[in-house]
Design an enzyme around this catalytic site. Sequence first.
Site, PDB file in Angstrom:
ATOM      1  N   SER A 209      -1.803  -4.317  -5.263  1.00  0.00           N
ATOM      2  CA  SER A 209      -1.713  -2.895  -5.580  1.00  0.00           C
ATOM      3  C   SER A 209      -0.621  -2.659  -6.631  1.00  0.00           C
ATOM      4  CB  SER A 209      -1.479  -2.093  -4.304  1.00  0.00           C
ATOM      5  OG  SER A 209      -1.705  -0.713  -4.504  1.00  0.00           O
TER       6      SER A 209
ATOM      7  N   ASP B  93     -12.916   0.666  -3.467  1.00  0.00           N
ATOM      8  CA  ASP B  93     -11.537   0.950  -3.886  1.00  0.00           C
ATOM      9  C   ASP B  93     -11.535   1.929  -5.066  1.00  0.00           C
ATOM     10  OD1 ASP B  93      -8.861   0.663  -5.038  1.00  0.00           O
ATOM     11  OD2 ASP B  93      -8.690  -1.140  -3.812  1.00  0.00           O
TER      12      ASP B  93
ATOM     13  N   HIS C 126      -9.348   0.110  -0.460  1.00  0.00           N
ATOM     14  CA  HIS C 126      -8.017  -0.314  -0.888  1.00  0.00           C
ATOM     15  C   HIS C 126      -7.198  -0.725   0.346  1.00  0.00           C
ATOM     16  CE1 HIS C 126      -5.020  -0.266  -4.183  1.00  0.00           C
ATOM     17  NE2 HIS C 126      -4.132  -0.062  -3.216  1.00  0.00           N
TER      18      HIS C 126
END
Length: 310
Positions: A155, A252, A282
């Site tokens: 991320s 995501d 995600h």
Amino acid sequence: MTPQSLLDPQLAPLFIDVPTPAFSDETIPILRQAMAGSPIAKAGVDVKAHYLDRADGTTLRIVVVRPLDATELTPVVVHAHPGGWIFGTPETSGSTLVDMARNSSCAVVSVDYRLAPEYPFPAAHQDVMAALRWVRSAAQDQGFDADRIVLAGESAGANIAAGVALRCRDDGDDHGIVGLSMVYSPLDDRAISRPAHPYAGSIGLSASHIRFAWTSYLRGVETDHVTLYAAPGRAENLTGLPPIFLAVGALDPVVDENLGFAQRLIRDGVPTTLHIFAGAPHGFDRMETAKVTIQLRELRNEHLNRCIAL
């Protein structure tokens, strides 16, 4: 077709009927406390903290996780944790760090970088650069192989790792970087204004969460002055980067920009491995027992081992 029908059933306990907290200046302290992570389990690994002095008199904490059977010259993964640039610590990624150390025979150096919005870009970028320089300068004392370094992150951490790789390329010194591992990375601040596919961000983290994270990270930075080191998707030329591993879930909110980034990497001659995981939102790898998480870890470790074997 509903988003729930597309979700990997093994991930349901992580996402179904589990509220995703809002991101705001008011919730940041709560999120930081919740996402700080527990002490890293030391099964089969050695865990040590080191502290580096910054120019302003503060200290940067880095956590080194290495296998107990580490060789005299151990390849290194310089790692940046997830958390939208606004929360998280190396301990947040404890199981990931241990998995990489044990299964790629690397020392993993995870950086407790400064967090936005109190410390917007370039603070986190500078901290990871400082950790990379420490790995090289301390290589002899620490038993590191300074010619076999992989940058890695998830991320926001993947974004930082990519920005550091671009900085090293542009500085004309690869710093011994032989690979880059990026898992569900936000890459371009401009992507939040573009319509995503209808299922992206429909479960768990949404586009609004990504938007708040970008706004926090780039607080005080004019849109026209956002650099490729903050938003690697803005880079006009990606040539010269090391072999890259990209992984992202099909649900995501950053899936489209990862697909586009992979296409550009391939076009610019960068060895690129891309994996899209069906039914994965995600942060799906927080469900450690799910087959999709196990597969992600195996594929990431395969890439790490290929890079350090070069």
